[in-house]
Design an enzyme around this catalytic site. Structure first.
Site: not given
Length: 233
Positions: A86, A104, A172
């Site tokens: 990411q 991303h 997370s």
């Protein structure tokens, strides 16, 4: 050769001094996230957006891979490894990982505002108003902003489905669609999640959790995977 797929997030880059995407106040380096990471923010103030990513790029160019990045790169000596990240920095590549999917986008790339297939490597850290693509349109950061499609998601899902082990580190699992990759891992496949703030996942088969910083947890997990692989030889 066994295939290991890794989903990495901001936590691993943070240990190299890269600012995390957003803090608990919803700000990114003092800016409202939607002002610097959305098509609307770009239309309102492209100069602000360009300056913001220029500063991120300058920071990333100075950053060095940490032990976590190195440990993952070294896995390629014994396994087929795909990193799905990411993160928009290139620390995995700097460490030596050869197969990295950036969900991303990438800080060191820019693209046309009228043809998203025109993507260029940026030499240095600065992108300015007036820097144009070959079709004459302004170049923008090659970053997936809020509200935009994630073009590499299909490739990431295909890699995830082929995993013999799946590692999640430094995230997370709150950002979708990346967080949904875990659902594409087979029930019989071991899954390792490394993050100080473990997400509430409910019952996930063959899940092993490590509430540790990225570098610390990766040392443990990668040694465990290597030991298990040796015992099967």
């Amino acid at each position: 050769m066994k295939k290991i797929v890794v989903l990495s997030g901001a936590g691993i880059s943070a240990e190299s001094g890269i600012s995390t995407f957003r803090d608990s106040g919803g700000l990114w380096e003092g800016h409202e996230v939607m002002d610097v990471a959305s098509p609307e923010g770009w239309r309102r103030n492209p100069e602000l957006v360009l300056d913001f990513y220029n500063q991120r790029r300058k920071q990333a160019l100075l950053a060095m891979p940490n032990i976590g990045h190195t440990v993952l790169a070294e896995l390629e000596q014994d396994f087929q490894v795909t990193i799905i990240t990411q993160n928009v920095d290139n620390l995995h590549e700097k460490a030596g990982s050869s197969h990295v999917i950036h969900l991303h986008g990438e800080l060191q790339k820019v693209r046309s505002t009228i043809d998203e297939t025109l993507i260029y490597d940026l030499d240095g850290w600065e992108l300015k108003l007036g820097d144009l693509c070959e079709k004459g349109s302004q170049l923008r950061p090659h970053i997936v902003w809020f509200g935009e499609m994630v073009p590499m998601m299909d490739a990431a899902i295909a890699e995830t489905r082929r995993a013999d082990a799946f590692i999640v580190v430094g995230t997370s699992l709150m950002v979708y669609p990346a967080a949904g990759l875990l659902s594409f891992v087979g029930n019989a496949i071991p899954k390792y999640i490394i993050d100080p703030k473990l997400p509430p996942l409910g019952h996930v088969p063959n899940l092993h959790t490590f509430p540790q910083p990225a570098t610390e947890g990766l040392n443990v997990v990668c040694n465990k995977i290597k030991d298990e692989n040796l015992r099967k030889i």
